[in-house]
Design a protein around this motif. Structure first.
Motif: not given
Length: 776
Positions: A392-402
């Motif tokens: 199983e291969t997983f890849g992810g990206i994210s961006f959060d801002d405060l």
């Protein structure tokens, strides 16, 4: 059960757009069965035959694990509690959900539900919130980009359970997952299947009204919860009123597309006492007779306020007379879309908006302003067969801002937390850009390996203006902070399941946590100033553990951990009449210990409803490289803290429950337990001069859930419990205190430090509570 096996299920929505592993607590039919592809797992939720393992829907992307139940993805030590552990009793705070989970301790924060939850000592030395952890609910992030999460949102009545993933976990969860993550799971609408209305009532004016609506079928699942709890508190100036609304809606748009909507809203209206010195606590733990500071009883704490709200003469006032408190609101809205490209590949996209608005006159200054944040994340999971193995291969990206902006003002001695002149204002932001990659390989029938790498780039920019007043007028100081951080976190794990009764696991995990803007502007003297030299903290941890089911009536889980920290961010108070706590880097420290959970039915034939549940943690944390500088008005001295215990960390804590639930006969549904909770004494200062005393508490509970054969009576549930049966004086929370340099150049001893204020909150004396719940 307070702990459980982990299956190969994943859910979407970590702060870094990553994955988490949930505990199923079920056994597969055979240890060689393979996991279904993600999309097939989801569709199997509503079609599984009865002979399959039971389904536990944690969020939308739950499914049926056909992998061996003893397999642990990423080898991460995982413990859980479900509704059977807390649903039949008083549920006021997250502490009621977490008390049976090994490795988890808790102390009192600032407010009725502001419980400081600690995993392996991560938050024991904090005065509020959940620190060094990533918090999720139904897959949506509850931790803002600056690492702040608070337990005010949590009313246990709304939840099916919680899962705690222990140890460094930034590969999966990103920034601030230094000691792991906690996932909360709300109840399924289909399980509720109607409307439930309940009330809790108890000592010190506690009263909680709540309602839960649940509906669901194969196309949708809706849970709507609302509660309002209020009370006078057992400490003077601690009355409160907290309301919470929690909604989760799952909709299947097509066989390949699903939506999950999440909404949480909480309003906290709480008056606060101030924390005491140890001597004050011993003289007057509940701060009685303290309203008038001029004629107050012994052991009373007060705050010193500028008479004109700007400078000059000060007047001491009790927190009740001054009007100190917390009047906050938190609103979270999230939406997730999931799409199956095919039976092997699933794409998930999620957006969360989180607003935290604070109004906190908790000290001689009042703090108010909004904290607005959002989180966007996307990931893809693909599962393929390679010969006889699965990958199983997983890849992810994210961006959060405060983005935030707050102001503080000097409180005047007029009552009602009246604001005088502005003392400071600050504006700033923090954003994190993260990426995750993980390979999960079942390379042999009984073997499982995981390797992953995560990274986060963080940008913190802030400005603080500090205003000082005198007869000549106002002066101002402007402090700016612009910091950039880049951190990486690799991990690897190996799991071996020689039989259905045994799982052995080993893991090396890493984690990091950047300073937040709030760390950068308070000096070690507890005053406004530049503290921008702080670095990111990092940790590398090794876990080795075993999970053993010797028979159907016993379950034992034990893990040893050894974690190496660099530049650990440690916060401690400089006193009650200062601006607040300050933060520093300890260059090197080590955390090591043992986490044990066990459950046993000692007499399954003669007393089939009887069982014993035990959780125990040994936590030894020491500085291995840290030199602290102490100063008075004329001299400074350096003191090595090498080998000293890190203050605030409870070295031993134990929870033991002796439970009985009548399984059949005329008294079916009647049950209860006796619970013993023990906490060891622990150091309060870096020099290891002063300890907070330990305690042991006895709690008793009795409940009744009538069986279905009793008709309408089956819809009525009631409980009664007694907490702190022996009426013991105990400390619910004690923050770290600063060591003191004497004029002789020596460090002050325990006799002096016992007068250091701003540390201790007393725990509740004996309290009675009861409740009823009816299902319509």
């Amino acid at each position: 059960m307070g702990f459980s096996h982990c299956t190969a299920r994943r859910f979407f929505g970590a702060t870094a757009g990553a994955i988490a592993f949930l505990c199923a607590g079920t056994h597969a039919a055979t240890p060689q069965k393979r996991a279904l592809p993600r999309s097939r797992q989801h569709r199997a939720d509503t079609t599984v035959p009865a002979r399959k393992p039971p389904v536990t829907e944690n969020i939308l992307i739950t499914g049926i694990s056909h992998a061996p139940a003893t397999i642990r993805p990423a080898g991460q030590t995982t413990y859980s509690s479900d509704r059977s552990s807390f649903g039949n009793q008083l549920g006021q705070t997250v502490a009621d959900m977490a008390v049976t989970i090994p490795g988890v301790s808790f102390t009192q924060g600032n407010g009725p539900r502001d419980t400081v939850v600690s995993v392996r000592g991560s938050g024991d030395r904090q005065s509020y919130g959940l620190k060094n952890l990533q918090i999720l609910e139904d897959g949506f992030p509850m931790t803002q980009p600056d690492g702040t999460a608070r337990a005010d949102l949590i009313d246990p009545h709304a939840y099916e359970g919680m899962d705690v993933f222990e140890g460094p976990a930034s590969t999966v969860y990103g920034n601030y997952a230094v000691n792991g993550a906690i996932s909360f799971r709300t109840r399924k609408g289909a399980d509720i299947h109607g409307l439930e209305i309940g009330s809790d009532f108890g000592s010190y004016g506690m009263f909680n009204n709540y309602a839960t609506l649940g509906l669901g079928n194969r196309s949708y699942d809706l849970m709507v919860f609302a509660s309002d709890v209020r009370g006078n508190g057992f400490i003077a100036s601690s009355r409160y009123n907290t309301s919470t609304e929690n909604v989760r809606l799952r909709v299947s748009l097509t066989p390949s597309d699903r939506l999950v909507l999440k909404f949480v809203n909480n309003v906290t209206d709480a008056f606060l006492p101030v924390r005491l010195s140890l001597n004050q606590y011993r003289a007057n733990p509940y701060q009685q007779g303290c309203y008038n500071a001029a004629s107050a009883a012994a052991g009373c704490a007060s705050v010193s306020l500028f008479v004109n709200g700007r400078y000059g003469a000060k007047e001491a006032m009790s927190p009740e007379a001054a009007g100190l408190g917390r009047f906050d609101r938190r609103t979270i809205v999230g939406l997730r879309w999931e799409h199956d490209f095919d039976s092997h590949t699933t794409w998930r996209n999620q957006f969360t908006y989180d607003q935290r608005h604070v109004d906190q006159p908790t000290s001689p200054t009042s703090f108010a302003g909004p904290y607005n944040s959002y989180n966007v994340s996307s990931d893809i999971t693909n599962q393929v067969r390679i010969g006889a193995t699965s990958l199983e291969t997983f890849g992810g990206i994210s961006f959060d801002d405060l983005d935030y902006g707050y102001q503080t003002c000097n409180i005047m001695p007029l009552g009602g937390a009246t604001c005088g002149a502005m003392s400071s204002e600050s504006y700033g932001h923090q954003w994190n850009l993260g990426a995750r990659f993980q390979e999960d390989w079942h390379f042999a029938p009984n073997w499982h390996a995981v390797a992953g790498l995560g990274g986060t780039y963080s940008d913190i920019g802030a400005m603080e203006a500090v205003y000082n007043y005198s007869a000549a007028g106002r002066t101002q100081q402007y402090i700016t902070a612009n910091r950039f951080f880049f951190n990486l976190a690799p991990e690897g794990a190996l799991i071996y399941s020689p039989s259905k009764d045994w799982t052995l696991h080993a893991r090396i995990g890493t984690a990091y946590g950047t300073p937040s803007s709030s760390n950068l502007f308070i000096t070690p003297q507890g005053q406004y100033g530049n503290n921008t030299q702080l670095k990111s903290q990092s940790s590398t941890g090794v876990d080795v553990g075993a999970d053993w089911h010797p028979d159907a009536n016993s379950h034992i889980q034990i893990t040893g951990f050894y974690e190496f920290y660099r530049n650990e961010l440690v916060s401690q108070s400089a006193g009650v009449n200062t601006v607040g706590a300050y933060t520093f880097n300890a260059p090197a420290s080590q955390h090591r210990g043992i986490v044990l959970g066990a459950e046993w039915k000692p007499f399954p034939k003669n007393f089939p409803g009887g069982r014993i549940k035990l959780s125990y943690t040994y936590d030894n944390q020491i500085y291995t490289n840290y030199t602290e500088v102490l100063s008075d008005s004329t001299i400074s001295r350096s003191f090595s803290r090498k080998g000293n215990a890190i203050p605030g960390v409870i070295p031993n804590f134990l929870n033991a429950r002796f439970l009985y639930d009548q399984p059949a006969g005329p008294l079916e549904g009647l049950g209860g337990y006796a619970e013993v909770t023990w906490r060891d004494s622990y150091w309060l200062d870096n020099a290891s001069k002063l300890k907070a005393p330990g305690y042991a508490l006895l709690n008793l509970e009795l409940h009744y859930d009538p069986p279905a054969r009793y008709g309408w009576a089956h819809r009525l549930h009631w409980y009664f419990e007694v907490q702190n049966v022996a009426n013991t004086n105990w400390i619910a929370g004690a923050t770290n205190i600063s060591d003191i340099l004497l004029a002789s150049g020596r460090q002050a001893g325990a006799g002096t430090l016992m007068n250091s204020t701003g540390s201790v909150y007393a725990g509740s004396p004996r309290a009675y509570s009861g409740g009823v719940r009816i299902r319509l």
